[in-house]
Design a protein around this motif. Sequence first.
Motif: not given
Length: 730
Positions: A116-117, A142, A73, A119-121, A126
């Motif tokens: 958060w998982y 992360i 990311k 959002e990160l996926q 970001l």
Amino acid sequence: PYLAMAGHLGQNNDKDIKLSPRPYQCELLQAALEDNCIVCLNTGSGKTFIAVMLIKELQHEIAEMSLDKGGKKTFFLATTVPLVKQQSEVLRRQTSAKIGDYVGEDNVDLWDRAKWYHELQTHQVLVMTPAILAQILRHAYIKIDQINLLIFDECHHATGNHDYVQIMRDFVHKVAVQKRPRIFGMTASVVHGRCKIGQIENKIKALESIMLSRVVTTSYLQDLAKYSTNPAEILTPYDVTDSLSRDQSRYISTVVPSMFDTNKWVQQLPEDVNRTLLDKSVYYSPSDKKVLKEFMKDFNATFQALGGFGLYGMLTMSIMGLEEMVLNDLCLDNARKNLFKLFLDKLYIIREELQKAKQDKWESVKDHSKLDTLLAKLHNAWSGLEDDKSKFCAIIFTEKRCLASALNFILNIVAKYNPAFEFIKSDFVVGHGTRIASSLLYTSMSNKKQNSVVNKFRQQEINVLVATNVLEEGIDIPKCNLIVRFDEIKTFGSYLQAKGRARAKNARYVLLVKKTELADLTSQLRTWAFIESYLQKQWKDRDVATEEDYMADDSLSVLPPYVVASTGAQVTISNSIQLMHWYCSTLPQDQYGSQMPLVTVNPSFRNPGTGPVAMTKKRAKAATALLLCGELHELGQLDENLIPVKYLQSRHRDKDNEWRLVIDDSNSEKIISRPRKLPEVLSQSHPKESQNHYLYALVMSPIPPYKAIDIFSKARFGIILSCELPTVSY
């Protein structure tokens, strides 16, 4: 070639209108691809577009969305909420990447691993404030080696214990070189605070060493000059005058400071109300008395800077807000209402004194040299636009929030009653300030209000904006004809950032200064001019600071971080107190208790924690809190991501109003559910008129180990019911 929107990146232009990047932007992009770098360019010269090109160039590294499959990311960090919103919109318009933006008001502090998982996926880039990234790194949502590119906007803030420093120091520096993300910093001034000429190189090297980057600027200086700001700097001296008579000025200068002693004038309240107030003030956060003291500080500062009419404006706004609160705020109890009424009575006295001195009339502004000088500069700049006066656009920078509010009041009143200034359409914008300052009625400003005011300025609905330093950095605004520094400039960064706002042709940068301080400011400007020239021309011949230069500072940490082996989550001396406060906030509480971390949390955890000796009290507290956080995790009070267990349990309570009790028997965790019930004897016992009532006194005394904290001798409790309680046998 890379393409960009026509116009400034922050403006809402048509995406179909495109142009090629400028030569110096291509040069600096190449530098960023070769190594970590900090781009130092003037405000308005297109630093953000270089970051956009860099993200596009490295977009193949974030093509894989899933972190589980080796995806990475990109994080774009901005220091303020408005900057996060602005930069995320730029990225959405300029790239095809999936963009997410995150700020504190979204309650991201309370998001768990699953959120958060997700959002990160689902996002590739970001955009967030640095505190949020520091938090999710600490909780191991992360890992630093899962980030391909870290962009630091306004990276000159990377000093002291700023969140930028914590991210670099606690995470980037701690991993092998091959696992580190690429670093790209942006700033208009690598030297931000107070700085003497002999300190320039050390300041730059300190920034380079913590950021693991080289400070670069362009060799295309003539090309850069076409797009950079170069307003005429005008030092404008003024006399220190007072439109009040000597006796009136002395009276108000005495009355206002005397109100700082709230304890003294609170005693004027009735004894029963006074006792209630003083008891309650312990538990309000921030307490009403502290808020009222902030009022008084602001009144004093306004009177000193803007004279009688400025103070009258501040009083008018405050009185209106407080009267509205006393009349219509249903949450105010009688004690607080009495406090505010007493405070209002004192404000009425000061207002009456100002009215006697005719300081409620806008004409009194003419007798105040600084205000009169400011108005003259505004009128000259407006009248000088012979072709199109509708293009007049000015920003007045003040140091204090209260001065921004009061100065805006003055400008609007003068524009309303003096035809010569009817061209002024003014508003003000300030930051959020501290928790106490945010409680003040006249300077309270939400992000939504901030954005609304700035948008009006962009759309020319207003043409004069009074602002604190919230507008110095990054926020996209129109090309201004006039920038005025109303107060003393304290740092080179503030001088340069405000100057960068004067982007219009033939713009002026006016610095108001007392006549007695003119020589000092002239000397200071010569120093800053040298620094500005040095930063533009000397970067090629410099020795770059190394990581070893930063790590050689043995004062960086008293203790190493506490790291959870299974997840990599960590708590450091920088955030240990914050985590302790979060943990304590999850413990059972009532209105008489404190959530401060002075609590026995477990039968096996009764002894007070003792930390190492430190150079300051603040560091000693943080070091001790760090040790306690480690013990809390080992006791099972913090989970493997260092989240308070009780907080996680509260998020999973059943919807049928049951509560869950967790019992730790050291070998297994037992969960017992019990319905919430009210004793039958209390269900119909509320006191009613024309009935007999029963008063039960509650007599309590502390037992070990709580004897040292005896709150019961200072308070008495009781319960009034409409029925008798049954006798309890022991």
